[in-house]
Design a protein around this motif. Structure first.
Motif, PDB file in Angstrom:
ATOM      1  N   GLY A 109       0.692  -1.410   0.201  1.00 55.90           N
ATOM      2  CA  GLY A 109       0.125  -0.032   0.117  1.00 55.90           C
ATOM      3  C   GLY A 109       0.905   1.134  -0.122  1.00 55.90           C
ATOM      4  N   ALA A 110       0.343   2.335  -0.395  1.00 57.82           N
ATOM      5  CA  ALA A 110       0.990   3.634  -0.286  1.00 57.82           C
ATOM      6  C   ALA A 110       1.481   4.017   1.083  1.00 57.82           C
ATOM      7  N   GLN A 111       0.612   3.331   2.167  1.00 57.27           N
ATOM      8  CA  GLN A 111       0.840   3.798   3.569  1.00 57.27           C
ATOM      9  C   GLN A 111       2.365   3.353   3.934  1.00 57.27           C
ATOM     10  N   LEU A 114       4.725   5.696   2.589  1.00 53.88           N
ATOM     11  CA  LEU A 114       5.146   6.818   3.423  1.00 53.88           C
ATOM     12  C   LEU A 114       6.002   6.502   4.728  1.00 53.88           C
ATOM     13  N   TYR A 135      -3.283  14.238   4.981  1.00 52.51           N
ATOM     14  CA  TYR A 135      -3.889  12.858   5.197  1.00 52.51           C
ATOM     15  C   TYR A 135      -3.195  12.329   6.499  1.00 52.51           C
ATOM     16  N   TYR A 180       5.657  16.898   1.351  1.00 52.73           N
ATOM     17  CA  TYR A 180       4.802  16.074   0.982  1.00 52.73           C
ATOM     18  C   TYR A 180       3.442  16.692   0.479  1.00 52.73           C
ATOM     19  N   ILE A 182      -0.353  16.159  -1.703  1.00 54.64           N
ATOM     20  CA  ILE A 182      -1.539  15.117  -2.373  1.00 54.64           C
ATOM     21  C   ILE A 182      -2.173  16.285  -3.482  1.00 54.64           C
ATOM     22  N   ASN A 187      -6.652  14.809   0.235  1.00 54.75           N
ATOM     23  CA  ASN A 187      -7.357  14.066   1.463  1.00 54.75           C
ATOM     24  C   ASN A 187      -6.657  14.893   2.419  1.00 54.75           C
ATOM     25  N   ASP A 215       1.848  12.309  -3.492  1.00 58.96           N
ATOM     26  CA  ASP A 215       1.018  10.909  -3.151  1.00 58.96           C
ATOM     27  C   ASP A 215      -0.468  11.228  -4.130  1.00 58.96           C
ATOM     28  N   PRO A 217      -3.457   8.833  -4.833  1.00 59.55           N
ATOM     29  CA  PRO A 217      -4.087   7.682  -4.758  1.00 59.55           C
ATOM     30  C   PRO A 217      -5.354   8.249  -5.577  1.00 59.55           C
ATOM     31  N   TYR A 218      -5.692   9.185  -5.817  1.00 64.50           N
ATOM     32  CA  TYR A 218      -7.022   9.590  -6.342  1.00 64.50           C
ATOM     33  C   TYR A 218      -7.066  10.287  -7.848  1.00 64.50           C
ATOM     34  N   THR A 243      -1.183   3.722  -5.693  1.00 59.97           N
ATOM     35  CA  THR A 243      -1.794   2.788  -4.815  1.00 59.97           C
ATOM     36  C   THR A 243      -2.905   2.089  -6.045  1.00 59.97           C
ATOM     37  N   SER A 245      -5.304   0.930  -4.298  1.00 59.76           N
ATOM     38  CA  SER A 245      -6.487   0.818  -3.633  1.00 59.76           C
ATOM     39  C   SER A 245      -8.004   1.523  -3.624  1.00 59.76           C
ATOM     40  N   LYS A 246      -7.662   2.675  -4.475  1.00 60.02           N
ATOM     41  CA  LYS A 246      -9.117   3.308  -4.916  1.00 60.02           C
ATOM     42  C   LYS A 246      -9.318   3.074  -6.251  1.00 60.02           C
ATOM     43  N   ARG A 253      -3.546  -4.366  -0.804  1.00 61.95           N
ATOM     44  CA  ARG A 253      -2.436  -3.823  -0.175  1.00 61.95           C
ATOM     45  C   ARG A 253      -1.252  -3.655  -1.169  1.00 61.95           C
TER      46      ARG A 253
HETATM   47  C1  PLP Z   1      -3.635  10.395   0.334  1.00 64.16           C
HETATM   48  C2  PLP Z   1      -3.413   9.175   0.717  1.00 64.16           C
HETATM   49  N1  PLP Z   1      -2.196   8.413   0.815  1.00 64.16           N
HETATM   50  C3  PLP Z   1      -2.137   7.126   1.148  1.00 64.16           C
HETATM   51  C4  PLP Z   1      -3.145   6.317   1.478  1.00 64.16           C
HETATM   52  C5  PLP Z   1      -2.955   4.853   1.716  1.00 64.16           C
HETATM   53  O1  PLP Z   1      -3.310   4.081   0.934  1.00 64.16           O
HETATM   54  P1  PLP Z   1      -2.907   2.628   0.581  1.00 64.16           P
HETATM   55  O2  PLP Z   1      -4.361   1.773   0.769  1.00 64.16           O
HETATM   56  O3  PLP Z   1      -2.508   2.267  -0.650  1.00 64.16           O
HETATM   57  O4  PLP Z   1      -2.179   2.226   1.607  1.00 64.16           O
HETATM   58  C6  PLP Z   1      -4.510   6.929   1.526  1.00 64.16           C
HETATM   59  C7  PLP Z   1      -5.725   6.169   1.607  1.00 64.16           C
HETATM   60  O5  PLP Z   1      -6.746   6.476   2.125  1.00 64.16           O
HETATM   61  C8  PLP Z   1      -4.433   8.213   1.185  1.00 64.16           C
HETATM   62  O6  PLP Z   1      -5.949   8.945   1.123  1.00 64.16           O
END
Ligand code: PLP
Length: 416
Positions: A109-111, A114, A135, A180, A182, A187, A215, A217-218, A243, A245-246, A253
């Motif tokens: 995941g992008a998490q 980070l 975020y 950092y 977005i 977010n 970052d 994701p969207y 990621t 994820s979205k 993950r």
């Molecule tokens: C801006 C941002 N970065 C990273 C993430 C984490 O994403 P991932 O599910 O890929 O870990 C999120 C998840 O909501 C997010 O909104």
């Protein structure tokens, strides 16, 4: 009764000081609280995975459980499976990013990206800059490495470059480790950095010598307007996070970092100590989803559905929210950011909102100090139906109106 063998308070006196400074995420806490079926949740940024067609999932999972199961069940290389990295490089090229397989490192995941970035770059006390609000998962990841986080406000066109420049002038060249951002449908703000500011940010990064972490994701979930060129497409020095994820599923993950190769080598070293490698099973599934299924058509379904939900939320806000409230108008992503008068405390109002069958995320969680943003909230429109969103906004508007009335009564009584 404590056990006879318990010599110390396990959660207390032995944990590292950085952990004692960590705050629990209001969102995670809320997920536990908001399980009542009559509550409409505007708090979590969860994609609606029920929109994924079962056939596509079967195709992707079948590949991982069939011919490729020996690979999927095995350890993989730390930077991720070569075929998956190649696929991801192809995917981002249509965003305008120059990228080859070796420019990509796959993360959990992008998490995790980070966390790895902070672990790689941040010493205690280092200055990093983020949008404010930002975020909260990024704040959690960064905070573990004890940086000094400085927030720069945004408006509808993204981070305020005039304020950033002022801050950089004050701090001086070389003072900031990284910034950092977005840039797309931020977010929690929902705002998008315009092109002029993207260019200006990169100029400032060069002038003041800091890294830029983008970052994104969207970015593909755009409901109005045209594609915005990523910072990474404007400069190969930018560290870009992606990621699935979205646009696919967060349960897999799978995220990634695109960065200059010397930086990726350092991150790779750090990742070895974190988890050896990410899940090969997840990577094989992701690779086949984006290679063998009509994912672009599914993406259009996501876009269409979220657009309807965004419109429903914005219409309901116009209809029900008091005139003292202002909010952002996202052209994509999952979130609207609402600002209320200073005297409304959205932390304490949350319990009342819950009683009234609606949740949101209080604004303070999106700031590093936990005190800014008390009069703001993030509303997620991604998960509920348009009907539920309308009802949720109606309920929330009543809760807010009660607070405003209380304040007006105090004011009249001369108590404020
Ligand atoms: C801006 C941002 N970065 C990273 C993430 C984490 O994403 P991932 O599910 O890929 O870990 C999120 C998840 O909501 C997010 O909104």
């Amino acid at each position: 009764m404590p056990s006879a063998h318990l010599k110390f308070d396990h959660a207390g006196d032995k944990v590292a000081s950085r952990v004692t400074k960590m705050r629990s995420s209001a969102v995670r806490d809320l997920f536990a609280a908001a399980s009542r079926s009559d509550i409409i949740s505007l708090s979590g940024g969860m994609p609606d995975v029920s929109l994924l067609p079962p056939e596509s999932l079967q195709t992707a999972v079948q590949a991982a459980l069939g011919d490729e199961r020996a690979i999927a069940l095995q350890y993989g290389s730390t930077n991720g499976r070569a075929e998956t990295r190649e696929m991801l490089a192809t995917l981002v090229r249509d965003l305008g990013i120059r990228c080859k397989e070796d420019d990509v490192l796959i993360t959990t995941g992008a998490q995790e990206a980070l966390d790895l970035i902070a672990k790689t770059f941040v010493d205690p006390g280092d200055i990093i800059i983020t949008e404010g609000p930002t975020y909260l998962g990024a704040l959690q990841a960064f905070s573990a490495y004890e940086p000094n986080i400085i927030c720069i406000p945004f408006d509808e066109d993204g981070m305020r470059m005039d304020l950033l420049e002022e801050k950089l002038e004050e701090l001086g060249k070389g003072a900031v480790k990284f910034l950092y951002t977005i840039p797309n449908f931020q977010n929690p703000g929902g705002v998008t950095m315009n092109m002029e500011r993207r260019h200006r940010l990169l100029e400032l990064a060069e002038e003041y010598d800091f890294l830029v972490i983008e970052d994104d994701p969207y970015g593909r979930l755009r409901y109005d307007g045209g594609h915005m060129i990523p910072l990474r497409a404007l400069s190969d020095d930018v560290i870009y996070l992606g990621t699935v994820s979205k646009t696919f599923a967060p349960g897999l993950r799978t995220g990634w970092i695109i960065a200059p190769r010397d930086i990726l080598a350092k991150i790779n070293l750090v990742k070895q100590g974190t988890d050896l490698c990410g899940s090969a099973m997840d990577q094989v599934i992701v690779e086949h989803y984006f290679t063998d299924t009509p994912w672009q058509a599914v993406l259009q379904t996501f876009i269409q559905t979220y657009k309807e939900r965004r419109d429903a939320m914005l219409e309901a806000l116009d209809e029900f929210f008091p005139e003292e409230a202002t909010w952002t108008h996202p052209a994509g992503g999952f979130f609207v950011w609402v600002t209320l008068p200073d005297y409304v405390d959205t932390d304490s109002m949350l319990a009342v909102a819950l009683e009234n069958g609606v949740t949101y995320t209080p604004g303070s969680g999106f700031y590093p100090n936990g005190t800014d943003g008390k009069n703001s909230m993030r509303l997620a429109f991604c998960f509920e139906t348009p009907e539920n969103l309308r009802e949720a906004i109606r309920r929330l508007a009543n809760v807010i109106e009660d607070r405003l009335e209380l304040y007006r009564a105090f004011l009249e009584a001369g108590a404020i």
